[in-house]
Design a protein around this motif. Structure first.
Motif, mmCIF file in Angstrom:
data_model
loop_
_atom_site.group_PDB
_atom_site.id
_atom_site.type_symbol
_atom_site.label_atom_id
_atom_site.label_comp_id
_atom_site.label_asym_id
_atom_site.label_seq_id
_atom_site.Cartn_x
_atom_site.Cartn_y
_atom_site.Cartn_z
ATOM 1 N N UNK A 214 11.381 -9.799 35.915
ATOM 2 C CA UNK A 214 11.099 -8.794 34.962
ATOM 3 C C UNK A 214 9.942 -7.753 35.524
ATOM 4 N N UNK A 215 9.778 -6.522 35.157
ATOM 5 C CA UNK A 215 8.415 -5.744 35.415
ATOM 6 C C UNK A 215 8.465 -5.683 36.925
ATOM 7 N N UNK A 216 9.499 -5.491 37.601
ATOM 8 C CA UNK A 216 9.297 -5.262 39.073
ATOM 9 C C UNK A 216 10.074 -3.834 39.438
ATOM 10 N N UNK A 217 10.474 -3.406 40.456
ATOM 11 C CA UNK A 217 10.872 -2.162 40.795
ATOM 12 C C UNK A 217 12.321 -2.390 41.212
ATOM 13 N N UNK A 218 13.147 -3.220 40.742
ATOM 14 C CA UNK A 218 14.486 -3.489 41.078
ATOM 15 C C UNK A 218 15.230 -2.254 40.763
ATOM 16 N N UNK A 219 16.270 -1.874 41.425
ATOM 17 C CA UNK A 219 17.000 -0.632 41.062
ATOM 18 C C UNK A 219 18.630 -1.264 40.789
ATOM 19 N N UNK A 220 18.838 -2.441 41.183
ATOM 20 C CA UNK A 220 20.089 -2.994 41.053
ATOM 21 C C UNK A 220 19.881 -4.634 40.828
ATOM 22 N N UNK A 221 21.059 -5.228 40.499
ATOM 23 C CA UNK A 221 20.827 -6.781 40.298
ATOM 24 C C UNK A 221 20.666 -7.187 41.827
ATOM 25 N N UNK A 222 19.741 -8.058 42.178
ATOM 26 C CA UNK A 222 19.694 -8.689 43.494
ATOM 27 C C UNK A 222 20.923 -9.392 43.897
ATOM 28 N N UNK A 223 21.189 -9.489 45.319
ATOM 29 C CA UNK A 223 22.482 -10.051 45.826
ATOM 30 C C UNK A 223 22.068 -11.531 45.950
ATOM 31 N N UNK A 224 23.041 -12.408 45.976
ATOM 32 C CA UNK A 224 23.220 -13.813 46.182
ATOM 33 C C UNK A 224 21.989 -14.705 45.580
ATOM 34 N N UNK A 225 21.622 -14.389 44.286
ATOM 35 C CA UNK A 225 20.908 -15.379 43.574
ATOM 36 C C UNK A 225 21.736 -16.501 43.276
ATOM 37 N N UNK A 226 21.045 -17.409 42.815
ATOM 38 C CA UNK A 226 21.742 -19.047 42.743
ATOM 39 C C UNK A 226 23.021 -18.983 41.978
ATOM 40 N N UNK A 228 24.263 -21.217 40.361
ATOM 41 C CA UNK A 228 23.988 -22.151 39.006
ATOM 42 C C UNK A 228 23.139 -21.466 37.719
ATOM 43 N N UNK A 229 22.854 -20.314 38.043
ATOM 44 C CA UNK A 229 21.815 -19.831 36.790
ATOM 45 C C UNK A 229 22.627 -19.812 35.241
ATOM 46 N N UNK A 230 21.949 -20.332 34.337
ATOM 47 C CA UNK A 230 22.169 -20.274 33.252
ATOM 48 C C UNK A 230 21.658 -18.999 32.436
ATOM 49 N N UNK A 231 20.305 -18.464 32.835
ATOM 50 C CA UNK A 231 19.746 -17.496 32.214
ATOM 51 C C UNK A 231 19.365 -16.867 33.411
ATOM 52 N N UNK A 232 19.385 -15.430 33.161
ATOM 53 C CA UNK A 232 18.911 -14.333 34.061
ATOM 54 C C UNK A 232 18.258 -13.108 33.482
ATOM 55 N N UNK A 233 17.207 -13.118 33.715
ATOM 56 C CA UNK A 233 16.297 -11.808 32.959
ATOM 57 C C UNK A 233 15.812 -11.031 33.818
ATOM 58 N N UNK A 234 16.171 -9.672 34.008
ATOM 59 C CA UNK A 234 15.858 -8.712 34.707
ATOM 60 C C UNK A 234 15.336 -7.394 34.023
ATOM 61 N N UNK A 235 14.628 -7.636 32.916
ATOM 62 C CA UNK A 235 14.464 -6.448 32.122
ATOM 63 C C UNK A 235 12.943 -5.756 32.552
ATOM 64 N N UNK A 236 12.947 -4.635 32.024
ATOM 65 C CA UNK A 236 11.734 -3.788 32.606
ATOM 66 C C UNK A 236 12.043 -3.680 33.981
ATOM 67 N N UNK A 237 12.999 -3.180 34.367
ATOM 68 C CA UNK A 237 12.964 -2.563 35.811
ATOM 69 C C UNK A 237 13.776 -1.121 35.941
ATOM 70 N N UNK A 238 14.296 -0.834 36.984
ATOM 71 C CA UNK A 238 14.980 0.413 37.221
ATOM 72 C C UNK A 238 16.317 0.372 37.571
ATOM 73 N N UNK A 239 16.930 -0.530 36.983
ATOM 74 C CA UNK A 239 18.313 -0.837 37.305
ATOM 75 C C UNK A 239 19.116 0.369 36.825
ATOM 76 N N UNK A 240 19.989 0.842 37.400
ATOM 77 C CA UNK A 240 20.734 2.284 36.976
ATOM 78 C C UNK A 240 22.175 1.822 36.560
#
Length: 366
Positions: A214-226, A228-240
């Protein structure tokens, strides 16, 4: 008639603020057993069947680094980069500044059996590549709020939890998490990470339950995350936008946080890859309609859509057609602060909601 002192006490309690934990690591003073090894936790070589906490780590306490706090297998060296007033007469006591973590600092002062190391809120900008080599049983590493520009290399293979948010990290290189087989949680928000900062294969081989960027400079969901994830939090970015392939890998997600972004569009079919999703946060974005595919998520129970640009809610936007299709009813739908004429929404729209208190609508106010 009640005594005055009792009335005064009750009045003070009624005005008291909610409890707030002040110490970052206070909870370890109440329960240290989870940080012990199997032999210690089972009470081996004790007469009462309960481990003698005073006799477990006398040597460890004696070797506690100056300015730190050590309890059982926890080393707490936070806030050493600050100075603060102490005592009367305006006296100031300057605490030691921890600006680097050299190899000798770990290998000499600590005995290799630590289970948690806390270095929060210092000025650490560099960690030696072999600094953690003596910590063969380390499970939790907290190095948030420092000046690190890279993820520390050669993290202990025993690590379960890594918190490295609020640093200056711009890059996640390939192989930085290699060798970690027991990871549960990585918190790396508050870093100036862009999508280009994730090298291909950065998360290869990593099994992970919880990830927060969170609170980074992401403009989209990053590729190739694990996967096995049960929770993914990408709030407070610039995803369009959320495109079809963005969520393809994460069929085990049950909580997805995308609030406080700039999302205008969610491609049809994108949510169909999340069959186990239970909670979806899309609040504080720029959506003009309810995302398609929600009725097909049989386990979905919570949807945050407040503070968007939604102007219309259809009768089948949330609930599937027919009975017995949805396996878990909604217990939370928030739609407030949207330009929706709520009086025009048909009651049947929320036919798969537990009760009316689960719906947060309200008037739209500019």
């Amino acid at each position: 008639m009640w005594p005055l002192w009792l009335l005064a006490s009750l009045l003070a309690l009624s005005q008291a603020l909610p409890f707030e934990q002040k110490g970052f690591w206070d909870f370890t003073l109440d329960d240290g057993l989870p940080m012990l090894n199997d032999e210690e936790a089972s009470g081996a070589e004790t007469t009462s069947g309960v481990p003698d906490l005073d006799s477990l780590t006398p040597t460890f306490s004696a070797m506690c680094p100056f300015g730190c706090h050590c309890h059982l297998r926890v080393v707490q060296c936070s806030d050493l980069g600050q100075s603060r007033a102490r005592g009367g007469m305006g006296a100031r006591r300057h605490r030691p500044s921890l600006s680097a973590l050299p190899r000798r600092h770990v290998s000499v002062l600590w005995d290799g059996h630590e289970r948690a190391l806390v270095l929060v809120n210092n000025k650490i900008s560099k960690i030696h590549e072999k600094a953690f080599s003596p910590l063969r049983k380390l499970q939790k590493l907290y190095i948030s709020k420092n000046h690190l520009v890279e993820i520390p290399p050669n993290l202990p293979s025993s690590l379960v939890e890594l918190r490295i948010h609020d640093n200056r990290i711009r890059k996640v290189p390939k192989g930085v998490f290699s060798g970690l087989r027991n990871m549960n949680c990585i918190e790396m928000g508050g870093n100036p990470l862009e999508n280009s900062g994730f090298e291909p294969g950065a998360f290869d081989g990593l099994k992970l339950n919880y990830l927060r960027i969170s609170e980074a400079k992401l403009t989209g969901i990053p590729k190739d995350l694990p996967e096995t994830l049960n929770e993914l939090h990408l709030d407070h970015n610039k995803i369009q936008a959320i495109e079809l392939e963005d969520l393809l890998r994460y069929s085990k997600l049950y909580r997805l946080g995308l609030g406080h972004n700039q999302i205008r569009m969610i491609e049809n079919g994108s949510l169909s890859f999340l069959p186990t999703l239970r909670e979806l946060h899309l609040d504080n974005n720029k959506l003009s309609r309810v995302p398609s595919g929600l009725p097909d998520l049989k386990l979905l129970q919570v949807v945050y859509l407040h503070t968007n640009n939604i102007t219309k809610v259809g009768v089948n936007d949330f609930c599937p057609v027919g009975f017995g299709v949805k396996r878990a009813y909604y217990n939370g739908i928030s739609l407030f602060n949207n330009p929706v004429p709520y009086w025009e929404v048909q009651p049947a729209t929320f036919r798969c909601v537990t009760d009316r208190l689960a719906i947060q609508f309200g008037n739209y106010k500019k």
